[in-house]
Design a protein around this motif. Sequence first.
Motif, PDB file in Angstrom:
ATOM      1  N   ASP A  37       0.870  -1.168   0.000  1.00  0.00           N
ATOM      2  CA  ASP A  37       0.000   0.000   0.000  1.00  0.00           C
ATOM      3  C   ASP A  37       0.916   1.230   0.000  1.00  0.00           C
ATOM      4  O   ASP A  37       1.795   1.332   0.861  1.00  0.00           O
ATOM      5  N   LYS A  38       0.716   2.141  -0.951  1.00  0.00           N
ATOM      6  CA  LYS A  38       1.618   3.288  -1.074  1.00  0.00           C
ATOM      7  C   LYS A  38       1.662   4.144   0.192  1.00  0.00           C
ATOM      8  O   LYS A  38       2.671   4.756   0.490  1.00  0.00           O
ATOM      9  N   LYS A  39       0.582   4.161   0.955  1.00  0.00           N
ATOM     10  CA  LYS A  39       0.545   4.974   2.173  1.00  0.00           C
ATOM     11  C   LYS A  39       1.046   4.202   3.393  1.00  0.00           C
ATOM     12  O   LYS A  39       1.755   4.748   4.229  1.00  0.00           O
ATOM     13  N   LYS A  40       0.683   2.939   3.504  1.00  0.00           N
ATOM     14  CA  LYS A  40       1.003   2.148   4.702  1.00  0.00           C
ATOM     15  C   LYS A  40       2.253   1.296   4.558  1.00  0.00           C
ATOM     16  O   LYS A  40       2.819   0.837   5.537  1.00  0.00           O
ATOM     17  N   GLY A  41       2.656   1.010   3.339  1.00  0.00           N
ATOM     18  CA  GLY A  41       3.768   0.088   3.115  1.00  0.00           C
ATOM     19  C   GLY A  41       3.236  -1.330   2.964  1.00  0.00           C
ATOM     20  O   GLY A  41       2.153  -1.551   2.432  1.00  0.00           O
ATOM     21  N   TRP A  42       3.983  -2.299   3.460  1.00  0.00           N
ATOM     22  CA  TRP A  42       3.603  -3.705   3.310  1.00  0.00           C
ATOM     23  C   TRP A  42       2.512  -4.072   4.298  1.00  0.00           C
ATOM     24  O   TRP A  42       2.562  -3.704   5.473  1.00  0.00           O
ATOM     25  N   THR A  43       1.512  -4.805   3.809  1.00  0.00           N
ATOM     26  CA  THR A  43       0.418  -5.277   4.673  1.00  0.00           C
ATOM     27  C   THR A  43       0.242  -6.786   4.479  1.00  0.00           C
ATOM     28  O   THR A  43       0.621  -7.340   3.445  1.00  0.00           O
ATOM     29  N   PHE A  44      -0.344  -7.396   5.484  1.00  0.00           N
ATOM     30  CA  PHE A  44      -0.591  -8.849   5.466  1.00  0.00           C
ATOM     31  C   PHE A  44      -1.986  -9.121   6.018  1.00  0.00           C
ATOM     32  O   PHE A  44      -2.174  -9.987   6.866  1.00  0.00           O
ATOM     33  N   HIS A  45      -2.966  -8.365   5.556  1.00  0.00           N
ATOM     34  CA  HIS A  45      -4.318  -8.466   6.102  1.00  0.00           C
ATOM     35  C   HIS A  45      -4.879  -9.882   5.977  1.00  0.00           C
ATOM     36  O   HIS A  45      -4.854 -10.481   4.906  1.00  0.00           O
ATOM     37  N   GLY A  46      -5.357 -10.394   7.099  1.00  0.00           N
ATOM     38  CA  GLY A  46      -5.973 -11.724   7.116  1.00  0.00           C
ATOM     39  C   GLY A  46      -4.982 -12.872   7.112  1.00  0.00           C
ATOM     40  O   GLY A  46      -5.380 -14.017   6.927  1.00  0.00           O
ATOM     41  N   HIS A  47      -3.703 -12.602   7.348  1.00  0.00           N
ATOM     42  CA  HIS A  47      -2.728 -13.693   7.279  1.00  0.00           C
ATOM     43  C   HIS A  47      -2.975 -14.745   8.353  1.00  0.00           C
ATOM     44  O   HIS A  47      -2.624 -15.903   8.172  1.00  0.00           O
TER      45      HIS A  47
END
Length: 182
Positions: A105-115
């Motif tokens: 995500d350009k604003k948040k960086g790396w995400t792992f939602h629901g991992h």
Amino acid sequence: AIEKNAKRIEIVSLERIKEEMDKLLKAREPSIGLWILYNTGLLEYIMPELTSLYGVDFIDDKGHKNQFTHTLKVVDRIAVMTGKLNLRWAALLHDIGKTPTKRFDKKKGWTFHGHDVVGARIFAKLSKRLRFDNSSGKFISKMIRWHLRPIALCDEGITDSAVRRLIVNMGDNLDDLIILYR
């Protein structure tokens, strides 16, 4: 020689592989054996779900920690706290859902939602493949699924009902979840 013949591990029964992994996880410092398995290429055949965690991707100079090395640190830390084999398995596999859920995500960086949810589903398949008994499989899956919940309960504004929900959902496994969280 091990690297050259790593593919031959496929002729070893899955029960034997699981038995040897159990022995490795019972060690005082399991990461030593896990690094050997990784570096020789054996881990790729045994649990590609783990080897997929290796490495760091960068986009716009934003990277995230190497999930594989993080996982090995978690396993070593939990080995100091408990001898419970299934809890050590949960520590080893707690982030296996990160590879398929990794997004930038350009604003948040790396995400792992629901991992956590995805990881529990991946473990269900792995559990059958490595022939975990039902009780162990349910426990490890539950730990993978809920491993993030204690972190969320540390935020401000958490309701009493959220805490009660965790206590009810975890039942007798609440202490184990707290050990995994730590």
